[in-house]
Design a protein around this motif. Structure first.
Motif, short mmCIF file in Angstrom:
data_model
loop_
_atom_site.label_atom_id
_atom_site.label_comp_id
_atom_site.label_asym_id
_atom_site.label_seq_id
_atom_site.Cartn_x
_atom_site.Cartn_y
_atom_site.Cartn_z
N LEU A 119 0.81 -1.21 0.00
CA LEU A 119 0.00 0.00 0.00
C LEU A 119 0.85 1.27 0.00
CD1 LEU A 119 -2.90 -1.09 2.38
CD2 LEU A 119 -2.92 -0.92 -0.12
N PRO A 120 1.86 1.42 0.88
CA PRO A 120 2.69 2.63 0.79
C PRO A 120 3.45 2.74 -0.53
CG PRO A 120 2.98 1.55 2.91
CD PRO A 120 2.22 0.60 2.05
N ALA A 121 3.94 1.60 -1.05
CA ALA A 121 4.65 1.65 -2.32
C ALA A 121 3.71 2.08 -3.45
CB ALA A 121 5.27 0.28 -2.63
N ALA A 122 2.50 1.54 -3.46
CA ALA A 122 1.54 1.92 -4.50
C ALA A 122 1.15 3.40 -4.37
CB ALA A 122 0.30 1.04 -4.40
N PHE A 123 1.00 3.87 -3.15
CA PHE A 123 0.66 5.28 -2.94
C PHE A 123 1.79 6.19 -3.45
CE2 PHE A 123 1.02 9.04 -0.15
CZ PHE A 123 -0.16 9.68 -0.49
N LYS A 131 9.07 12.33 -9.25
CA LYS A 131 9.66 12.14 -10.58
C LYS A 131 10.18 10.72 -10.84
CE LYS A 131 8.74 16.37 -11.53
NZ LYS A 131 7.57 16.65 -12.40
N PRO A 132 10.85 10.06 -9.89
CA PRO A 132 11.42 8.74 -10.22
C PRO A 132 10.38 7.61 -10.31
CG PRO A 132 12.50 9.73 -8.29
CD PRO A 132 11.25 10.48 -8.54
N ARG A 133 9.10 7.90 -10.20
CA ARG A 133 8.11 6.84 -10.07
C ARG A 133 8.05 5.95 -11.31
NH1 ARG A 133 2.33 7.98 -11.38
NH2 ARG A 133 2.29 9.52 -13.05
N ARG A 134 8.23 6.51 -12.51
CA ARG A 134 8.14 5.70 -13.72
C ARG A 134 9.32 4.74 -13.82
NH1 ARG A 134 4.12 7.22 -16.96
NH2 ARG A 134 3.22 9.31 -16.71
N VAL A 135 10.49 5.19 -13.45
CA VAL A 135 11.66 4.32 -13.50
C VAL A 135 11.51 3.19 -12.49
CG1 VAL A 135 14.16 4.20 -13.17
CG2 VAL A 135 13.14 6.20 -14.28
N ILE A 136 11.08 3.52 -11.28
CA ILE A 136 10.92 2.49 -10.25
C ILE A 136 9.82 1.51 -10.63
CG2 ILE A 136 10.29 2.11 -7.84
CD1 ILE A 136 11.67 4.70 -7.16
N LEU A 137 8.72 2.01 -11.20
CA LEU A 137 7.65 1.11 -11.63
C LEU A 137 8.13 0.18 -12.74
CD1 LEU A 137 4.71 0.25 -11.38
CD2 LEU A 137 4.12 2.00 -13.07
N PHE A 138 8.99 0.70 -13.63
CA PHE A 138 9.56 -0.16 -14.67
C PHE A 138 10.41 -1.27 -14.06
CE2 PHE A 138 13.32 -1.13 -17.24
CZ PHE A 138 12.72 -1.72 -18.34
N LEU A 180 0.49 -4.60 -6.65
CA LEU A 180 1.02 -3.24 -6.55
C LEU A 180 0.45 -2.36 -7.65
CD1 LEU A 180 3.16 -1.29 -5.24
CD2 LEU A 180 4.75 -2.12 -6.97
N ILE A 181 0.38 -2.87 -8.86
CA ILE A 181 -0.15 -2.09 -9.98
C ILE A 181 -1.65 -1.84 -9.79
CG2 ILE A 181 -0.60 -2.16 -12.46
CD1 ILE A 181 2.02 -3.70 -12.78
N ILE A 182 -2.38 -2.84 -9.29
CA ILE A 182 -3.81 -2.65 -9.04
C ILE A 182 -4.03 -1.57 -7.99
CG2 ILE A 182 -5.86 -3.76 -8.07
CD1 ILE A 182 -5.01 -6.34 -9.34
N ALA A 183 -3.28 -1.62 -6.90
CA ALA A 183 -3.43 -0.61 -5.84
C ALA A 183 -3.03 0.77 -6.35
CB ALA A 183 -2.59 -1.01 -4.63
N ARG A 184 -1.97 0.84 -7.13
CA ARG A 184 -1.55 2.14 -7.68
C ARG A 184 -2.63 2.73 -8.58
NH1 ARG A 184 0.42 2.99 -12.76
NH2 ARG A 184 1.53 4.95 -13.13
N PHE A 210 -1.79 9.96 3.97
CA PHE A 210 -1.94 8.54 3.63
C PHE A 210 -2.67 7.78 4.74
CE2 PHE A 210 -0.12 4.21 3.90
CZ PHE A 210 -0.62 3.69 2.71
N MET A 211 -2.28 8.02 5.99
CA MET A 211 -2.84 7.25 7.09
C MET A 211 -4.25 7.71 7.46
SD MET A 211 -0.67 4.95 7.77
CE MET A 211 -1.42 4.36 9.30
N LYS A 212 -4.52 9.01 7.43
CA LYS A 212 -5.78 9.52 7.94
C LYS A 212 -6.86 9.69 6.88
CE LYS A 212 -3.62 12.01 11.78
NZ LYS A 212 -3.45 13.32 12.47
N ILE A 213 -6.47 9.77 5.61
CA ILE A 213 -7.46 10.02 4.56
C ILE A 213 -7.48 8.88 3.53
CG2 ILE A 213 -8.12 11.57 2.69
CD1 ILE A 213 -7.05 13.87 4.31
N VAL A 214 -6.32 8.53 2.99
CA VAL A 214 -6.27 7.55 1.91
C VAL A 214 -6.67 6.16 2.40
CG1 VAL A 214 -4.77 6.42 0.23
CG2 VAL A 214 -4.57 8.88 0.63
#
Length: 321
Positions: A119-123, A131-138, A180-184, A210-214
């Motif tokens: 959940l935190p990784a998907a968030f 910015k690095p999210r696309r590289v890490i997702l790849f 992870l992809i589904i949660a993202r 993340f903790m109080k709303i998401v």
């Protein structure tokens, strides 16, 4: 001047609403083709339900029926020659309770760790400003298509001290890239960005948001991927087969497999024919049906309570409206 012929706006609005074809109070006339289409649709739905449910129902009735009647085709819809000999033989093995305990521990702790990591990784991967999210997702996605294989994994687990260690059921599979992809996707499409803006105005950082709303708004996707993870841990027998030698650490699936193989071996070793061979084969078949029910019953009990979240959780996260 009102001469008694002018209609009030309320009456006119009601007549207009009644004239609208999609008004729920309007009963449209149905012709013969509509009835035929409804009958065909309901017949197809009933057929699909029967095709899906009957094999499971047959396993249930076969596990408590006389195996002689099962083998000659007499058992079709209801059990005949009621007997629980298969379940008695399965539960007579003391290892089964150890297997149940181990599997429950591995499944519960493993699912908790999976959710804490996923959940935190998907968030984080759903945040556009990172910015690095696309590289890490790849890099995450790359592991779905390319892996080291069995031998490198075995050597790695050996160096990490995970052989004959209960942590081998939990740590190596801490995150599933698919979940992870589904949660993202769920976080991107189902959590309005306006909530983050409001949270920033109220002084919340990313962790507080993340903790109080998401998390409170993500109960559907949490239930869905949590069940996926739990089922994966519950059905995992390959890990125990390759990396575990100590019998006290074996999960339920491996214990049931050993019971089934032991009874098949005993059946093959009793002789080549005759009445005894037939009886042993029937006992082995009854134990086989009992093993199936013992291993799947807990999941069948859990699933109906979480089924309502599937469409809401997966489809909202997978389809952009």
């Amino acid at each position: 001047m009102n001469n008694g012929t002018t209609k009030s706006p309320a009456v006119s609005a009601k007549r207009v609403a009644d004239a609208v074809p999609w008004n729920k109070h309007v009963h449209q006339r149905r012709n013969a083709s509509d009835w035929v289409a409804d009958i065909l649709i309901w017949a197809l739905i009933i057929l699909i339900v029967l095709v899906v449910l009957y094999p499971l129902w047959f396993v249930v009735i076969a596990s408590i029926s006389d195996q002689h009647l099962v083998s000659n085709g007499s058992v079709t819809v209801w059990p005949k020659g009621l007997t629980f000999a298969g379940y008695v033989r399965v539960f007579q093995d003391s290892r089964i309770w150890t297997g149940y305990r181990n599997t429950i521990i591995y499944s519960v702790l493993g699912t908790i760790l999976n959710l804490v990591v996923t959940l935190p990784a998907a968030f984080a991967l759903a945040r556009v400003e990172w910015k690095p999210r696309r590289v890490i997702l790849f890099l995450f996605t790359f592991t779905m298509y390319f892996a080291g294989g069995l031998v490198p994994n075995y050597l790695l687990y050996k160096q990490l001290g995970l052989l004959d260690n209960w942590l081998v059921f939990i740590l190596p599979g801490a995150v599933s890239v698919w979940n992870l992809i589904i949660a993202r996707s769920f976080f991107e499409t189902s959590i309005p960005e306006d909530l983050h803006d409001a949270a920033q105005i109220d002084g919340l950082n990313y962790f507080g948001y993340f903790m109080k709303i998401v998390i409170p708004l993500s109960s559907a996707i949490i239930a869905v991927i949590g069940l996926y993870y739990f089922v994966g841990h519950w059905n995992d027998y390959f890990t125990g087969l390759i990396y575990i030698r100590e019998s006290g650490l074996q999960p339920l699936q491996n214990v049931l497999r050993d019971i089934l193989l032991a009874n098949q071996t005993n059946q093959l070793g009793t002789g080549s024919g005759g009445q005894n061979a037939l009886q042993n084969q029937q006992i082995a078949d009854q134990i086989k049906y009992g093993v199936i029910m013992v291993s799947t019953l807990p999941l069948l009990v859990i699933y109906p309570f979480l089924q309502k979240y599937f469409d809401k959780g997966v489809m909202i996260g997978a389809v952009k409206g």
